[in-house]
Design an enzyme around this catalytic site. Structure first.
Site, PDB file in Angstrom:
ATOM      1  N   ASN A  20       0.809  -1.215   0.000  1.00 22.32           N
ATOM      2  CA  ASN A  20       0.000   0.000   0.000  1.00 22.32           C
ATOM      3  C   ASN A  20       0.846   1.271   0.000  1.00 22.32           C
ATOM      4  OD1 ASN A  20      -2.389   1.342  -0.020  1.00 22.32           O
ATOM      5  ND2 ASN A  20      -3.036   0.727   2.045  1.00 22.32           N
ATOM      6  N   HIS A  70     -14.787  -4.497  10.373  1.00 19.06           N
ATOM      7  CA  HIS A  70     -14.393  -3.169  10.851  1.00 19.06           C
ATOM      8  C   HIS A  70     -15.614  -2.292  11.096  1.00 19.06           C
ATOM      9  CE1 HIS A  70     -10.006  -2.776   9.338  1.00 19.06           C
ATOM     10  NE2 HIS A  70     -10.271  -4.031   9.620  1.00 19.06           N
ATOM     11  N   ARG A 103     -13.906  -5.285  15.031  1.00 17.73           N
ATOM     12  CA  ARG A 103     -12.935  -4.267  15.432  1.00 17.73           C
ATOM     13  C   ARG A 103     -13.665  -2.934  15.462  1.00 17.73           C
ATOM     14  NH1 ARG A 103      -7.811  -1.720  12.033  1.00 17.73           N
ATOM     15  NH2 ARG A 103      -9.421  -0.304  11.291  1.00 17.73           N
ATOM     16  N   TYR A 124      -7.220   6.911  14.073  1.00 17.96           N
ATOM     17  CA  TYR A 124      -6.884   5.854  13.135  1.00 17.96           C
ATOM     18  C   TYR A 124      -8.128   5.025  12.849  1.00 17.96           C
ATOM     19  CZ  TYR A 124      -6.003   1.496  11.215  1.00 17.96           C
ATOM     20  OH  TYR A 124      -6.150   0.419  10.391  1.00 17.96           O
ATOM     21  N   ASP A 151      -7.606  -1.440  17.393  1.00 19.58           N
ATOM     22  CA  ASP A 151      -6.288  -1.262  16.770  1.00 19.58           C
ATOM     23  C   ASP A 151      -5.736   0.108  17.177  1.00 19.58           C
ATOM     24  OD1 ASP A 151      -4.094  -1.163  15.109  1.00 19.58           O
ATOM     25  OD2 ASP A 151      -5.175  -1.747  13.282  1.00 19.58           O
ATOM     26  N   HIS A 208      -2.748   1.042  16.264  1.00 19.12           N
ATOM     27  CA  HIS A 208      -1.954   1.419  15.084  1.00 19.12           C
ATOM     28  C   HIS A 208      -0.594   2.027  15.423  1.00 19.12           C
ATOM     29  CE1 HIS A 208      -2.227   2.212  10.598  1.00 19.12           C
ATOM     30  NE2 HIS A 208      -2.707   1.011  10.765  1.00 19.12           N
ATOM     31  N   GLU A 245      -4.606  -4.377  19.272  1.00 15.16           N
ATOM     32  CA  GLU A 245      -3.668  -4.563  18.157  1.00 15.16           C
ATOM     33  C   GLU A 245      -2.656  -3.433  18.094  1.00 15.16           C
ATOM     34  OE1 GLU A 245      -5.741  -5.068  14.468  1.00 15.16           O
ATOM     35  OE2 GLU A 245      -4.048  -4.366  13.282  1.00 15.16           O
ATOM     36  N   GLU A 285       1.217  -6.855  11.391  1.00 15.74           N
ATOM     37  CA  GLU A 285       0.792  -6.658   9.995  1.00 15.74           C
ATOM     38  C   GLU A 285       1.907  -6.042   9.152  1.00 15.74           C
ATOM     39  OE1 GLU A 285      -2.676  -4.191  10.862  1.00 15.74           O
ATOM     40  OE2 GLU A 285      -1.678  -2.480   9.948  1.00 15.74           O
ATOM     41  N   ARG A 304       0.139 -11.278  13.336  1.00 17.58           N
ATOM     42  CA  ARG A 304      -0.676 -10.735  12.237  1.00 17.58           C
ATOM     43  C   ARG A 304       0.008 -10.735  10.878  1.00 17.58           C
ATOM     44  NH1 ARG A 304      -4.945  -8.492  12.099  1.00 17.58           N
ATOM     45  NH2 ARG A 304      -4.405  -6.563  11.004  1.00 17.58           N
ATOM     46  N   HIS A 361      -3.424 -10.222   8.933  1.00 17.55           N
ATOM     47  CA  HIS A 361      -3.859  -8.988   8.302  1.00 17.55           C
ATOM     48  C   HIS A 361      -4.756  -9.329   7.107  1.00 17.55           C
ATOM     49  CE1 HIS A 361      -2.357  -4.970   6.370  1.00 17.55           C
ATOM     50  NE2 HIS A 361      -3.408  -4.762   7.133  1.00 17.55           N
ATOM     51  N   ASP A 421      -5.978  -3.795   1.361  1.00 18.25           N
ATOM     52  CA  ASP A 421      -4.729  -3.767   0.590  1.00 18.25           C
ATOM     53  C   ASP A 421      -4.182  -5.165   0.330  1.00 18.25           C
ATOM     54  OD1 ASP A 421      -4.494  -3.223   3.388  1.00 18.25           O
ATOM     55  OD2 ASP A 421      -2.419  -2.608   3.170  1.00 18.25           O
ATOM     56  N   GLU A 431      -8.714 -11.158   9.610  1.00 20.18           N
ATOM     57  CA  GLU A 431      -9.329  -9.853   9.339  1.00 20.18           C
ATOM     58  C   GLU A 431     -10.041  -9.892   7.984  1.00 20.18           C
ATOM     59  OE1 GLU A 431      -6.478  -6.677   8.902  1.00 20.18           O
ATOM     60  OE2 GLU A 431      -7.957  -5.138   9.399  1.00 20.18           O
ATOM     61  N   TRP A 459       2.036   6.640  12.211  1.00 18.94           N
ATOM     62  CA  TRP A 459       0.659   6.496  11.720  1.00 18.94           C
ATOM     63  C   TRP A 459       0.285   5.049  11.804  1.00 18.94           C
ATOM     64  CZ3 TRP A 459      -1.905   3.689   7.854  1.00 18.94           C
ATOM     65  CH2 TRP A 459      -3.282   4.001   7.738  1.00 18.94           C
TER      66      TRP A 459
HETATM   67  O1  EZ4 Z   1      -3.848   0.538   8.152  1.00 17.02           O
HETATM   68  O2  EZ4 Z   1      -3.626  -2.144   5.844  1.00 17.02           O
HETATM   69  O3  EZ4 Z   1      -5.582  -3.765  10.859  1.00 17.02           O
HETATM   70  N1  EZ4 Z   1      -5.585  -3.206   9.819  1.00 17.02           N
HETATM   71  C1  EZ4 Z   1      -4.890  -2.100   9.549  1.00 17.02           C
HETATM   72  C2  EZ4 Z   1      -4.955  -1.609   8.134  1.00 17.02           C
HETATM   73  C3  EZ4 Z   1      -3.725  -0.812   7.760  1.00 17.02           C
HETATM   74  C4  EZ4 Z   1      -3.535  -0.835   6.271  1.00 17.02           C
HETATM   75  C5  EZ4 Z   1      -2.198  -0.241   5.870  1.00 17.02           C
HETATM   76  O4  EZ4 Z   1      -1.951  -0.475   4.528  1.00 17.02           O
HETATM   77  O5  EZ4 Z   1      -4.245  -1.571  10.417  1.00 17.02           O
HETATM   78  O6  EZ4 Z   1      -6.140  -0.897   7.911  1.00 17.02           O
HETATM   79 CO    CO Z   2      -3.914  -2.940  12.038  1.00 21.18          CO
END
Ligand code: EZ4
Ligand code: CO
Length: 402
Positions: free
Chosen positions: A37, A122, A147, A159, A210, A212, A236, A262, A283, A312, A316, A339, A402
């Site tokens: 991605n 999600h 999630r 996020y 998550d 992140h 996560e 991930e 993941r 993951h 993407d 996921e 991020w």
């Molecule tokens: O932000 O796959 O758990 N899932 C995630 C995703 C990531 C993207 C990054 O390319 O954290 O949504």
């Molecule tokens: Co994630």
């Protein structure tokens, strides 16, 4: 079963995908996913400039040897670009082997260990009510693991939160998007929010969250502890994945289960976290961690230490990698959860597939190989569009994870 042709297809049916097509002398076609991605063309170039010229004439059945050849033979090992490229070749070879033997890939991975692959969806909201409505809508579609991400009240962004009734999708076409992150309001809000979600939906719904990679280890430890009464399935990526000592610290302070990986691309990224007992779910995915051959090794290491898979599965991962994830999930003994973010209708049309969703679980289907195709004519109607993942800054402008 010699490889006679190798080709890269870059398309954007809603988001960008890099797809590898391998053809054998018998006319069989195998598909691999090489999507990274925001850095898609780097992998496409690595493949077409440095990998595909090495494949012509190789025996497509020599899956492990080809993996070793591409990994050890490059001298420069690991890294997301290299490993996504190797993954695409590896997954395409598993697809070819399945097709040549007329069996689904999961039979080649040892056969089914369960009859379906539990998935989580999600839920997202710009405020608490919207997030609760999003959870309710997913529950109505049969998901029993969700999630949940919610914007911190008064905050500018969070996020994983979608805007304007669109399904959540992190990559943005066009100019790079900058978001603002504030840790303290988030840490105050998250436990109140999950108290509300639990109160609303009862004890049985599996709740995931998550962070992140946005927290410092001690902040994550505090959050994990504060979330214990709400019985999360997992927290996560609470702190950056390259901090195994940070995960040990978090672990000492909370029994909230932890999921990481991930962004990992090899077993060496996973090893310390697994053997030190710092995590509960790994993941790593079939596309970003070197394909099915390497992911199996990661899962086998995890099995030794009682760690389960939680691969993951964001958008993407193209449908090719999603199919690989489902064949893997059906056959791996220490499966935890997978996921699942549905793709756009255009993506599903470009990549017709045998896998299906029903009642909170997925199944890869019984088609030979992975059970996914790529309609190249249709793919050509969705040309690549530059797109990036957002970046995050603190309120004073400092760059943040991020
Ligand atoms: O932000 O796959 O758990 N899932 C995630 C995703 C990531 C993207 C990054 O390319 O954290 O949504
Ligand atoms: Co994630």
């Amino acid at each position: 079963m010699k490889i006679t042709d190798a080709k890269i297809i870059v398309c954007s049916p809603g988001r960008n995908f890099v797809t590898l097509k391998l053809t054998t002398e018998d006319g069989l076609v195998g598909w691999g996913d090489a999507t990274l991605n925001g850095r898609e063309l780097a992998v496409a170039s690595y493949l077409s400039d440095h990998v595909l010229p090495l494949l012509a004439g190789r025996d497509a059945r020599r899956i492990e040897d080809t993996w070793q050849f591409l990994y050890k033979g490059a001298y420069w090992r690991r890294g997301p670009v290299t490993m996504a490229a190797i993954a695409a070749v590896d997954v395409a070879l598993w697809d070819l082997l399945g097709k040549s033997l007329n069996v689904p890939v999961y039979h080649l991975l040892g056969g089914a260990c369960r009859d379906r692959v539990r998935v989580y969806a999600h839920a997202t909201g710009e405020n608490v009510e919207a997030a609760l409505a999003s959870v309710a809508a997913l529950r109505a579609r049969g998901y029993n693991a969700i999630r949940v991400q919610c914007q911190t009240p008064g905050g500018k962004d969070a996020y994983g939160v979608s805007h304007g009734n669109q399904p959540y999708e992190p990559a943005r076409a066009g100019a790079l998007q900058e978001t603002v992150w504030e840790t303290e309001p988030y840490l105050r809000f998250a436990p109140q929010f999950f108290a509300r979600v639990r109160q609303e939906f009862g004890p049985e719904l599996a709740l995931l969250h998550d962070a992140h990679h946005r927290l410092r280890p001690v902040e994550a430890a505090r959050l994990g502890h504060a979330l214990e009464p709400f019985d999360l399935f997992w927290l996560e990526d609470p702190t950056p994945a390259e901090l195994p000592d940070g995960y040990r610290l978090i672990r000492r302070h909370t029994t909230t289960p932890l999921a990481v990986g991930e962004v990992f691309n090899s077993i060496h990224d996973c090893r310390e976290l697994i053997v030190q007992g710092s995590i509960d779910y790994i993941r790593a995915s079939a596309v970003h961690a070197g394909g099915l051959s390497h992911l199996r090794k990661i899962a086998q290491l995890a099995e030794l230490y009682g760690v389960r898979t939680g691969c993951h599965g964001a958008t993407d991962l193209s449908p090719v990698a999603m199919a690989a994830a489902l064949h893997f999930g059906l056959s791996v003994p220490n499966f935890g959860i997978q996921e699942h973010m549905p793709h756009t209708a255009e993506t599903d049309q470009v990549f017709p597939h045998a896998y299906r969703y029903q009642d909170g679980a997925m199944h890869p289907g019984e088609a030979p190989g992975l059970g996914v195709d790529c309609n190249e004519v249709l793919a050509a109607q969705f040309p690549y569009r530059p797109a990036y993942l957002p970046v995050a800054r603190l309120a004073d402008g400092t760059m943040h994870d991020w």
